[in-house]
Design a protein around this motif. Structure first.
Motif, mmCIF file in Angstrom:
data_model
loop_
_atom_site.group_PDB
_atom_site.id
_atom_site.type_symbol
_atom_site.label_atom_id
_atom_site.label_comp_id
_atom_site.label_asym_id
_atom_site.label_seq_id
_atom_site.Cartn_x
_atom_site.Cartn_y
_atom_site.Cartn_z
ATOM 1 N N SER A 1 -4.482 8.971 13.776
ATOM 2 C CA SER A 1 -5.668 8.312 14.372
ATOM 3 C C SER A 1 -6.442 7.517 13.331
ATOM 4 O O SER A 1 -7.656 7.638 13.208
ATOM 5 N N ARG A 2 -5.737 6.667 12.591
ATOM 6 C CA ARG A 2 -6.367 5.908 11.515
ATOM 7 C C ARG A 2 -6.098 4.413 11.655
ATOM 8 O O ARG A 2 -4.977 4.003 11.975
ATOM 9 N N VAL A 3 -7.119 3.623 11.392
ATOM 10 C CA VAL A 3 -7.009 2.173 11.317
ATOM 11 C C VAL A 3 -7.208 1.767 9.860
ATOM 12 O O VAL A 3 -8.253 2.065 9.263
ATOM 13 N N HIS A 4 -6.209 1.111 9.290
ATOM 14 C CA HIS A 4 -6.261 0.678 7.900
ATOM 15 C C HIS A 4 -6.491 -0.830 7.827
ATOM 16 O O HIS A 4 -6.033 -1.581 8.692
ATOM 17 N N THR A 5 -7.165 -1.278 6.768
ATOM 18 C CA THR A 5 -7.179 -2.697 6.429
ATOM 19 C C THR A 5 -6.775 -2.841 4.968
ATOM 20 O O THR A 5 -6.984 -1.930 4.157
ATOM 21 N N TYR A 6 -6.189 -4.007 4.669
ATOM 22 C CA TYR A 6 -5.722 -4.276 3.311
ATOM 23 C C TYR A 6 -5.957 -5.744 2.985
ATOM 24 O O TYR A 6 -5.541 -6.634 3.741
ATOM 25 N N PRO B 1 11.451 13.058 3.433
ATOM 26 C CA PRO B 1 11.100 11.639 3.489
ATOM 27 C C PRO B 1 11.310 10.935 2.153
ATOM 28 O O PRO B 1 11.088 11.511 1.082
ATOM 29 N N HIS B 2 11.743 9.700 2.226
ATOM 30 C CA HIS B 2 11.804 8.859 1.038
ATOM 31 C C HIS B 2 10.392 8.717 0.482
ATOM 32 O O HIS B 2 9.407 8.733 1.236
ATOM 33 N N PRO B 3 10.213 8.580 -0.837
ATOM 34 C CA PRO B 3 8.858 8.460 -1.404
ATOM 35 C C PRO B 3 8.029 7.323 -0.814
ATOM 36 O O PRO B 3 6.797 7.390 -0.838
ATOM 37 N N LEU B 4 8.679 6.299 -0.262
ATOM 38 C CA LEU B 4 7.930 5.178 0.316
ATOM 39 C C LEU B 4 7.738 5.296 1.823
ATOM 40 O O LEU B 4 7.098 4.431 2.431
ATOM 41 N N ALA B 5 8.281 6.341 2.428
ATOM 42 C CA ALA B 5 8.111 6.519 3.864
ATOM 43 C C ALA B 5 6.628 6.649 4.208
ATOM 44 O O ALA B 5 5.919 7.461 3.635
ATOM 45 N N GLY B 6 6.164 5.822 5.120
ATOM 46 C CA GLY B 6 4.756 5.795 5.494
ATOM 47 C C GLY B 6 3.962 4.724 4.794
ATOM 48 O O GLY B 6 2.786 4.500 5.114
ATOM 49 N N SER B 7 4.585 4.015 3.851
ATOM 50 C CA SER B 7 3.889 2.965 3.108
ATOM 51 C C SER B 7 3.936 1.635 3.844
ATOM 52 O O SER B 7 4.767 1.405 4.736
ATOM 53 N N LEU B 8 3.041 0.738 3.442
ATOM 54 C CA LEU B 8 3.038 -0.646 3.904
ATOM 55 C C LEU B 8 3.798 -1.472 2.869
ATOM 56 O O LEU B 8 3.406 -1.522 1.698
ATOM 57 N N LEU B 9 4.859 -2.114 3.298
ATOM 58 C CA LEU B 9 5.693 -2.920 2.416
ATOM 59 C C LEU B 9 5.465 -4.402 2.704
ATOM 60 O O LEU B 9 4.940 -4.768 3.760
ATOM 61 N N VAL B 10 5.887 -5.260 1.768
ATOM 62 C CA VAL B 10 5.754 -6.700 1.970
ATOM 63 C C VAL B 10 6.930 -7.414 1.308
ATOM 64 O O VAL B 10 7.380 -7.012 0.228
ATOM 65 N N THR C 1 5.584 -2.073 8.318
ATOM 66 C CA THR C 1 5.097 -0.693 8.365
ATOM 67 C C THR C 1 6.265 0.264 8.512
ATOM 68 O O THR C 1 7.324 -0.078 9.040
ATOM 69 N N THR C 2 6.039 1.500 8.043
ATOM 70 C CA THR C 2 7.090 2.516 8.039
ATOM 71 C C THR C 2 6.500 3.866 8.446
ATOM 72 O O THR C 2 5.278 4.034 8.507
ATOM 73 N N ALA C 3 7.387 4.830 8.697
ATOM 74 C CA ALA C 3 6.950 6.150 9.153
ATOM 75 C C ALA C 3 7.717 7.258 8.446
ATOM 76 O O ALA C 3 8.825 7.058 7.957
ATOM 77 N N VAL D 1 0.862 -1.194 0.000
ATOM 78 C CA VAL D 1 0.000 0.000 0.000
ATOM 79 C C VAL D 1 0.892 1.235 0.000
ATOM 80 O O VAL D 1 1.677 1.435 0.932
ATOM 81 N N HIS D 2 0.785 2.020 -1.053
ATOM 82 C CA HIS D 2 1.528 3.282 -1.089
ATOM 83 C C HIS D 2 0.736 4.304 -0.295
ATOM 84 O O HIS D 2 -0.394 4.656 -0.638
ATOM 85 N N GLU D 3 1.328 4.762 0.797
ATOM 86 C CA GLU D 3 0.618 5.629 1.732
ATOM 87 C C GLU D 3 1.618 6.583 2.374
ATOM 88 O O GLU D 3 2.794 6.239 2.537
ATOM 89 N N GLU D 4 1.168 7.769 2.743
ATOM 90 C CA GLU D 4 2.022 8.714 3.448
ATOM 91 C C GLU D 4 1.623 8.758 4.921
ATOM 92 O O GLU D 4 1.313 9.821 5.477
ATOM 93 N N ALA D 5 1.635 7.609 5.567
ATOM 94 C CA ALA D 5 1.317 7.553 6.993
ATOM 95 C C ALA D 5 2.378 8.321 7.775
ATOM 96 O O ALA D 5 3.572 8.196 7.511
ATOM 97 N N VAL D 6 1.936 9.109 8.732
ATOM 98 C CA VAL D 6 2.877 9.841 9.574
ATOM 99 C C VAL D 6 3.659 8.850 10.443
ATOM 100 O O VAL D 6 4.883 8.885 10.523
ATOM 101 N N LEU D 7 2.934 7.936 11.073
ATOM 102 C CA LEU D 7 3.555 6.925 11.919
ATOM 103 C C LEU D 7 2.825 5.596 11.707
ATOM 104 O O LEU D 7 2.010 5.177 12.512
ATOM 105 N N GLY D 8 3.122 4.965 10.561
ATOM 106 C CA GLY D 8 2.556 3.653 10.291
ATOM 107 C C GLY D 8 3.085 2.660 11.311
ATOM 108 O O GLY D 8 4.261 2.670 11.663
#
Length: 301
Positions: free
Chosen positions: A39-44, A277-286, A268-270, A12-19
Motif C-alpha cells: 500500500s505504498r506510492v513512490h516517487t523518484y 529473491p534476487h537482490p534486485l527483486a522489488g527494485s525500480l530499474l531503468v 518495476t519488479t516484484a 531505486v534499490h527497493e524491496e517492494a513486495v509487488l512493485g
C-alpha cells in the motif's frame, strides 16, 4: 529480433513486495510507481535522486497524475483522488469482497481505464472500467481474470490490453460511436468512440513468462513486461517481436518511458512469492536511451 539497451541501471534499490505501475509525471519531472501489497506510492526524481513515499489506507493498483495537480489512485474499493495538499477523497467507490484494484491507464480523452482482479485470481472475477473526471463509471470488460497492461497507439485509434492468464497482448480498434451502432463486437465507450474487434496482437509462448504491464512508444510498438519471464519485450504494430531486454529479476511487472525526453525505459519488479529473491527483486530499474516514448495524458479529474 535484436537486444535493445540491455545495460540496465538500478534507479531505486527497493524491496517492494509487488512493485508496479511506473508513470512519468511531466509536471513534476518525476516517476510515479507503487508497491501494491505494501500500500505504498513512490516517487523518484532522476535529476536529484530525491524520493518520496506515501502509504495508502488500502492496497493500491495504480497511480497516475491529474491534470489539475495531485494524483488519481486505483484502490481496492474504487478510484480515489489525492489533491496537491495531500487531501484524499473518493471519486468512485465500489467495494467488492475478495476483489482488488490492479493496473490502470489514462486514455487520450483523459478518462481512467481501471482494472480489477480477485485476490484468489478466480477466472472471470475481474473487470476493466472507464472512470471519467466526474466519477461516472462504466464497465467495459466484465469477464477478466487479471486485468493488466492497457495502452493506446500514438494516433489513439488502437488500444492494447493484457488479461495476464490468456498469455496474449490483445488489440482493439477505437472507433467513432457513429460507425458502430450495429457492431455486435462493441465492448464499451471510449470517450467519443468504442473499442471493437478484439484480436490478439501477440501470444507469449510457454516458458517465456506471462504478459503484465505495457507501454506504447512513438513508433507505435508495444513494450510488455514478462512476469516470470525476466524480460521486457517490444512488439511492432504488426505483432512481430523485434527487441528483448533481459533482466536478472524473474518477476518483471511493468514498464514506462520517462525522463525529460521520454527516452529512458523504467521497469518495476516484484519479489512476492519468491523463495530466494534476487537482490534486485522489488527494485525500480531503468534502461537509458531505450527508445522514444509518447507523452501520456493526465487524468481529467
Amino acid at each position: 529480433m535484436r537486444a535493445a539497451g540491455t545495460a540496465f541501471e538500478v534507479a531505486v534499490h527497493e524491496e517492494a513486495v509487488l512493485g508496479e505501475g511506473p508513470a512519468w509525471d511531466p509536471a513534476t519531472d518525476r516517476l510515479l510507481w507503487i508497491d501494491v501489497l505494501n500500500s505504498r506510492v513512490h516517487t523518484y526524481d532522476p535529476a536529484t535522486g530525491r524520493r518520496t513515499l506515501r502509504r495508502t489506507d488500502q492496497h493500491v493498483g495504480a497511480v497516475r497524475p491529474r491534470a489539475g495537480g495531485g494524483l488519481v489512485l486505483n484502490l481496492r474499493d474504487g478510484v480515489g483522488l489525492l489533491d496537491p495538499d495531500d487531501t484524499f477523497r473518493w471519486l468512485h467507490r465500489e467495494p467488492v469482497p475478495g476483489r482488488r484494484a490492479n493496473d490502470a491507464a489514462v486514455a487520450p480523452d483523459g478518462s481512467l481505464w481501471a482494472g480489477t482482479m480477485r485476490y484468489d485470481e478466480a477466472a472471470g472475477g475481474g473487470t476493466l472500467s472507464r472512470v471519467t473526471g466526474d466519477g461516472t463509471a462504466e464497465v467495459l470488460l466484465d469477464d477478466v481474470t487479471v486485468s493488466n497492461g492497457t495502452g493506446w497507439s500514438p494516433d489513439g485509434r488502437l488500444m492494447y490490453y493484457v488479461d495476464t492468464p490468456t498469455r496474449r497482448i490483445d488489440v482493439f480498434d477505437v472507433r467513432d460511436v457513429r460507425d458502430v451502432h450495429d457492431d455486435a463486437r462493441g465492448a464499451g465507450a471510449a470517450g467519443g468512440g468504442r473499442i471493437t474487434g478484439r484480436r490478439p496482437l501477440a501470444v507469449i509462448e510457454d516458458g517465456a513468462g506471462f504478459p503484465d504491464g505495457l507501454c506504447v512508444d512513438a513508433d507505435g510498438c508495444v513494450w510488455v513486461a514478462l512476469w516470470d519471464g525476466a524480460a521486457v519485450r517490444r512488439y511492432t504494430p504488426s505483432g512481430e517481436l523485434d527487441r528483448v531486454i533481459t533482466l536478472p529479476v524473474p518477476r518483471v511487472t511493468a514498464c514506462a518511458f520517462g525522463g525529460p525526453d521520454l527516452t529512458d525505459l523504467y521497469i518495476t519488479t516484484a519479489r512476492v512469492g519468491l523463495r530466494a529473491p534476487h537482490p534486485l527483486a522489488g527494485s525500480l530499474l531503468v534502461v537509458p536511451g531505450a527508445g522514444r516514448g509518447v507523452a501520456q495524458p493526465a487524468f481529467a479529474g
